[in-house]
Design a protein around this motif. Structure first.
Motif, PDB file in Angstrom:
ATOM      1  N   CYS A 185       0.852  -1.192   0.000  1.00 28.28           N
ATOM      2  CA  CYS A 185       0.000   0.000   0.000  1.00 28.28           C
ATOM      3  C   CYS A 185       0.881   1.233   0.000  1.00 28.28           C
ATOM      4  O   CYS A 185       1.793   1.358   0.812  1.00 28.28           O
ATOM      5  N   ILE A 186       0.624   2.158  -0.925  1.00 30.90           N
ATOM      6  CA  ILE A 186       1.419   3.392  -0.939  1.00 30.90           C
ATOM      7  C   ILE A 186       0.654   4.530  -0.287  1.00 30.90           C
ATOM      8  O   ILE A 186       1.015   5.692  -0.428  1.00 30.90           O
ATOM      9  N   ARG A 187      -0.421   4.210   0.383  1.00 33.92           N
ATOM     10  CA  ARG A 187      -1.196   5.184   1.153  1.00 33.92           C
ATOM     11  C   ARG A 187      -1.666   6.353   0.293  1.00 33.92           C
ATOM     12  O   ARG A 187      -1.687   7.489   0.735  1.00 33.92           O
ATOM     13  N   CYS A 188      -2.057   6.055  -0.926  1.00 27.91           N
ATOM     14  CA  CYS A 188      -2.428   7.141  -1.821  1.00 27.91           C
ATOM     15  C   CYS A 188      -3.768   7.753  -1.441  1.00 27.91           C
ATOM     16  O   CYS A 188      -4.090   8.854  -1.866  1.00 27.91           O
ATOM     17  N   GLY A 189      -4.575   7.028  -0.663  1.00 26.04           N
ATOM     18  CA  GLY A 189      -5.845   7.583  -0.215  1.00 26.04           C
ATOM     19  C   GLY A 189      -6.963   7.516  -1.236  1.00 26.04           C
ATOM     20  O   GLY A 189      -8.063   7.993  -0.982  1.00 26.04           O
ATOM     21  N   CYS A 205      -8.622   4.959  -2.046  1.00 27.39           N
ATOM     22  CA  CYS A 205      -9.690   4.119  -1.500  1.00 27.39           C
ATOM     23  C   CYS A 205     -10.564   4.917  -0.538  1.00 27.39           C
ATOM     24  O   CYS A 205     -11.777   4.750  -0.508  1.00 27.39           O
ATOM     25  N   ASN A 232      -7.634   1.336   3.686  1.00 26.24           N
ATOM     26  CA  ASN A 232      -6.258   0.851   3.812  1.00 26.24           C
ATOM     27  C   ASN A 232      -5.923   0.468   5.246  1.00 26.24           C
ATOM     28  O   ASN A 232      -5.332  -0.577   5.490  1.00 26.24           O
ATOM     29  N   CYS A 251      -7.545   0.848  -6.304  1.00 28.31           N
ATOM     30  CA  CYS A 251      -6.252   0.726  -5.623  1.00 28.31           C
ATOM     31  C   CYS A 251      -5.108   0.505  -6.616  1.00 28.31           C
ATOM     32  O   CYS A 251      -5.090  -0.481  -7.339  1.00 28.31           O
ATOM     33  N   PRO A 252      -4.138   1.425  -6.671  1.00 27.42           N
ATOM     34  CA  PRO A 252      -3.030   1.255  -7.614  1.00 27.42           C
ATOM     35  C   PRO A 252      -2.141   0.080  -7.247  1.00 27.42           C
ATOM     36  O   PRO A 252      -1.390  -0.412  -8.083  1.00 27.42           O
ATOM     37  N   SER A 253      -2.202  -0.368  -5.992  1.00 25.72           N
ATOM     38  CA  SER A 253      -1.374  -1.489  -5.570  1.00 25.72           C
ATOM     39  C   SER A 253      -2.102  -2.817  -5.718  1.00 25.72           C
ATOM     40  O   SER A 253      -1.583  -3.847  -5.297  1.00 25.72           O
ATOM     41  N   ILE A 266      -4.492  -4.186  -4.174  1.00 26.44           N
ATOM     42  CA  ILE A 266      -4.712  -4.924  -2.930  1.00 26.44           C
ATOM     43  C   ILE A 266      -6.167  -5.400  -2.905  1.00 26.44           C
ATOM     44  O   ILE A 266      -7.075  -4.586  -3.115  1.00 26.44           O
TER      45      ILE A 266
HETATM   46  S1  SF4 Z   1      -5.940   2.685  -2.714  1.00 23.66           S
HETATM   47 FE1  SF4 Z   1      -4.585   0.963  -2.251  1.00 23.66          FE
HETATM   48  S2  SF4 Z   1      -2.534   1.858  -2.214  1.00 23.66           S
HETATM   49 FE2  SF4 Z   1      -3.986   3.561  -2.077  1.00 23.66          FE
HETATM   50  S3  SF4 Z   1      -4.230   3.891   0.130  1.00 23.66           S
HETATM   51 FE3  SF4 Z   1      -5.874   2.524  -0.501  1.00 23.66          FE
HETATM   52  S4  SF4 Z   1      -5.047   0.486  -0.137  1.00 23.66           S
HETATM   53 FE4  SF4 Z   1      -3.307   1.874  -0.122  1.00 23.66          FE
END
Ligand code: SF4
Ligand code: SF4
Lengths: 351, 529
Positions: free
Chosen positions: B386-390, B392, B403, B435-437, B439
């Motif tokens: 997770c890059i915590r991009c927010g 989500c 996240n 989610c770009p990762s 997850i």
């Molecule tokens: S969208 Fe994915 S990468 Fe971005 S904060 Fe949420 S869980 Fe993390």
């Protein structure tokens, strides 16, 4: 982790990837990078290549050591850290300083915490601060750019730059002082410590807002041109890589504080426009503070984060020992992110 | 109350809801009219197709049944009867896979149709429903086995219970259909607009509601036209209380909570139902089924399904009998080789991927999507950190922080998960989608919800058995003490007869305890199944 066995919904994805995000930030930095090459010629090119290569090699070594697949390099985060680091450095520093920066950024600020996504501080900024504290002289000597007066070194000349880059100004029979100048922020700070007011100091410096906006003055590679940085920032907002909350609250806070205090005492406190155009504010607000990993995830949290950065930046610039406060303020606010995220969650539906 | 509600309804009508997103629609079947699926060689009717208790069969192997005949009766309050979807013979009753991600089996009734479709005519049509008691109408809806056809399959009559404390003021008809690919409600609104309006009127009468809203997204303007036109042409309905509302297209607007917010600007308080704020939400398909049940005396034996996906040569909308085998349906649409496809039951955002394909169509089947295996999303997705991009957080319509929540769920910290409002997640899938990762956030939430339910069940069981065994220990100790006392008395008196008596008394008293232990064992078995 491969999810192919997974049968949970959703069975569709928007197609966003980490790599796409990193690439879009690099693309957004392109105007600033071009301006840096225009101002600092081959020095900018050497520095950017060195930093990006240094960061990527360090990352690769770390991945190898930790037995992780080298494909993780493909997410582009190390390259981006390298580019960031280069853009925050002065155009001339001895070549080993950026290398130390790369190693600090990747190893000490990122991989020891567990790699991408786990680092509390923006790696490039953390490295930049380490360098500033360790090598204060070199890190505050700003080369005179190509289009300000008549620089002693022709930065568009490959051979001259090659010598300067690897062997230092002595190889060109120049002192460091001869080819560098103060940045506007630095100048104002020094003059203030000698008892000269802001207005007077700016007059001495021959300061012009237009020059600052277009980027025809001295400073770090990437922070000189407000225009180029704004272009990139707008692109990031439009592409939805970053949300508006941090840059807007950051810049607005600095402007409001500057406006109020400039009204009260114009001799000590610089006007808002000077703050906005000076130094790394735009670079910090659009690119550094919005680093996803080290900023809050919730919209309210992002607003608070931006306001905090703004207050700290303005305070450090106005009262602190260092002329520039953007990096310190972002790093300080990075520490507060877990707290902000915990307390400023969105309101849950129906609660 | 009504005034107050109206005041609430009028000024705050945001027309949309917080969060959400706009996935590509892929509504390739929007222009294909509903076709009738022919009779399959066998109909497989699972005994549980709804939320609630499993039904008990009313027929035996070898019995003949009629189209629409009740063949399994509901158990308990939250349940819905099952009806034969054609006439024919019951050939077997045994476990068979049902549409469920685990591919698990459930008891099913197998009917071999005789091809005549002889209807069961025991239910009288009630065309004059406006002059019928609302309770009679609700009872009809219950007998006909009608459940929410939007996908939730909650027995419909339960939502229509009249409650003095919570009078229902407005009936909302959900024609949103925000899932990509699905067009079954869209086609239904175009082709059966009168029936839907009639069904809505019946529901409004049954709950004594004064207002009706039909909500449709602006990607189905032809359906809006159709419904509006039908509204002006309808006879015997007070149409001025019914309003068609066009909402901007946005996912997951079809979710009850989000739809209510978009229409009224009000939220259903956590842990409560729409009826607590005077609203009743029904899907357009359900309204159609209600119309069939009340006006035509037909129980729920068929439904509209969108058969689509990138592996289906001739996608379309089809009216299929409940119990039609899924491969039979796909073969009708030109897909014969099921080896290289994944089948999604429902839409791509919230539907389930089937692990076994020889399952029947059930009441909740609103879509069947066959996707090519090599381009299927979860075949390729690789989870990254997770890059915590927010992103989500931004799209979550429930206001959660996915996240953080996923982090706790993945590490089995379910208490923390609940602190982060795990159970307010509606599993809409927006967070995973952006989610770009990559997850699989929703997967973690489902896992955690399942685990929490399991733990709670175990704790409850432990609590009960502790009370039971505590009581038993106390009793045994008491009995032993009594026995000892009696014995010593008997010894003193040297009376053999009284000693005998004491023993029998002791025996009869220990019996219930033994029974209790057996009970506990039974419970134990239930638990493990
Ligand atoms: S969208 Fe994915 S990468 Fe971005 S904060 Fe949420 S869980 Fe993390
Ligand atoms: S699946 Fe749950 S957490 Fe994710 S967006 Fe939907 S409601 Fe929010």
């Amino acid at each position: 982790m491969n999810n192919s066995g997974l049968i949970s919904s959703p069975h569709a994805h928007g197609g966003d990837t980490i790599r796409a995000n990193m690439l879009s930030v690099m693309l957004a930095l392109a105007p600033a990078t071009v301006v840096s090459v225009y101002l600092f010629g081959w020095m900018a090119v050497f520095l950017i290549v060195l930093c990006m290569a240094g960061c990527m090699l360090t990352e690769m070594a770390c991945l190898k050591l930790m037995d992780r697949p080298p494909s993780a390099l493909g997410d582009g985060s190390a390259a981006l850290t390298g580019l960031f680091l280069a853009l925050t450095l002065p155009a001339y520093v001895p070549w080993w300083i950026p290398l130390i920066g790369c190693i600090t950024a990747i190893i000490l600020s990122k991989q020891v915490y567990g790699g991408l996504g786990h680092n509390p501080f923006n790696p490039a900024l953390a490295a930049r601060v380490v360098l500033l504290i360790s090598f204060p002289l070199n890190m505050t000597a700003w080369i005179i750019p190509m289009h300000a007066g008549a620089p002693l070194v022709n930065l568009y000349d490959f051979a001259q730059c090659w010598h300067l880059f690897w062997l230092g100004p002595e190889s060109l029979h120049q002192g460091l002082d001869a080819i560098t100048m103060a940045s506007p922020l630095g100048h104002v700070k020094t003059e203030w410590s000698r008892g000269i007011g802001v207005l007077e100091a700016l007059r001495e410096y021959d300061y012009s807002y237009l020059d600052a906006f277009l980027g025809r003055e001295s400073g770090s590679l990437g922070e000189t041109s407000t225009l180029a940085l704004l272009l990139g920032g707008v692109y990031l907002l439009a592409r939805h890589t970053i949300a508006w909350h941090i840059p807007v609250s950051f810049i607005a806070t600095v402007s409001v504080l500057a406006l109020i205090f400039n009204q009260i005492n114009p001799e000590h406190f610089a006007p808002p426009l000077f703050h906005l155009l000076a130094g790394g504010l735009m670079l910090g607000a659009f690119f550094m503070a919005t680093d996803p990993v080290t900023s809050p995830v919730t919209p309210h949290g992002q607003l608070v984060f931006g306001i905090g950065c703004g207050i700290l930046t303005w305070s450090i610039r106005s009262f602190g020992g260092y002329p520039e406060g953007v990096m310190f303020s972002i790093l300080l606010m990075n520490c507060a992110v877990p707290l902000i995220d915990h307390y400023l969650r969105p309101r849950v539906y129906g609660k | 109350m009504l005034r107050k509600l109206l005041e609430h309804l009028k000024p705050t009508t945001p027309g949309t809801f917080p969060g959400g997103m706009y996935p590509p629609e892929h509504k390739i079947t929007a222009t294909s009219p509903i076709s009738q699926c022919p009779l399959p060689p066998v109909l497989i009717l699972p005994l549980k197709q709804h939320i609630g208790e499993t039904c008990t069969p009313l027929v035996d192997v070898g019995d003949s049944v009629l189209l629409g005949q009740k063949i399994a009766k509901s158990q308990g309050y939250v349940s819905a009867s099952i009806h034969a979807s054609s006439s024919g013979k019951v050939v077997k009753i045994e476990e068979h896979p049902i549409p469920h991600p685990s591919g698990m089996g459930r008891p099913c009734i197998f009917i071999e149709p005789d091809g005549k479709d002889t209807p069961d005519e025991s239910l009288e049509p009630m065309p004059d429903y406006r002059n019928t008691e609302p309770s009679t109408i609700r009872e009809r809806i219950r007998i006909c086995g009608i459940v929410g056809l939007g996908g939730a399959v909650f027995p419909s009559f339960i939502k229509m219970v009249r409650d003095q404390r919570n009078p229902i003021d407005t009936v909302i008809l959900n024609g949103i259909e925000c899932e990509p690919y699905l067009t079954n409600d869209h086609r239904l609104m175009l082709e059966k607009s009168e029936e839907i309006l009639r069904g809505m009127d019946i529901i409004m009468h049954a709950v004594n509601a004064k207002h009706g809203i039909i909500a449709i997204e602006d990607n189905k303007l032809d359906a809006v036209e159709g419904i509006r036109k039908a509204l002006t042409e309808m006879h015997g309905i007070d149409t001025c209380n019914i309003e068609v509302r066009v909402l901007p297209t946005r996912y997951p607007q079809g979710s009850e909570k989000q739809l209510i917010y978009a229409l009224t600007g009000r939220e259903i308080p956590a842990g409560r139902l729409p009826l607590h704020i005077g609203l009743l939400c029904q899907n357009v398909g359900t309204a159609n089924a209600v119309h069939n049940a009340v006006c035509l005396g037909r129980s729920l034996t068929e439904r509209i399904i969108t058969v689509s996906g990138d592996a289906v040569p001739q996608p379309g909308n089809v009216c299929a009998r409940i119990g039609t085998p899924v491969p039979f349906l796909f073969a009708r649409h030109g897909l014969h080789d099921m080896d290289d496809v994944h089948v999604i039951h429902g839409g791509p955002m919230m539907g389930e991927r089937l692990s076994k394909l020889d399952v029947p169509v059930v009441k909740s089947t609103n879509g069947l999507l066959a996707m090519k295996r090599d381009t299927f999303y979860s075949e390729q997705a690789v989870e990254e950190p997770c890059i915590r991009c927010g992103h989500c957080v931004e799209v979550c319509p429930s206001g959660l922080v996915p996240n953080e929540l996923a982090w706790h769920c993945r590490n089995d910290q379910f208490d923390r998960g609940q602190e982060y409002d795990l159970f307010d997640c509606i599993e809409c899938g927006c967070c995973s989608y952006v989610c770009p990762s990559h997850i699989p956030l929703v997967h973690y939430f489902r896992y955690a919800k399942g685990q929490v339910a399991k733990i709670e069940k175990e704790q409850e069981f432990a609590r009960i058995s502790k009370i039971r065994s505590g009581a038993r220990d106390n009793r045994l100790a008491r009995e032993q003490a009594e026995r000892a006392a009696r014995r010593s008395r008997a010894k003193q008196q040297h009376k053999a007869a009284s000693a005998d008596k004491a023993e029998t008394a002791g025996k009869s008293e220990t019996k219930p305890a033994a029974k209790e232990t057996q009970n506990t064992n039974e419970n134990n078995e239930e638990e493990s199944t």
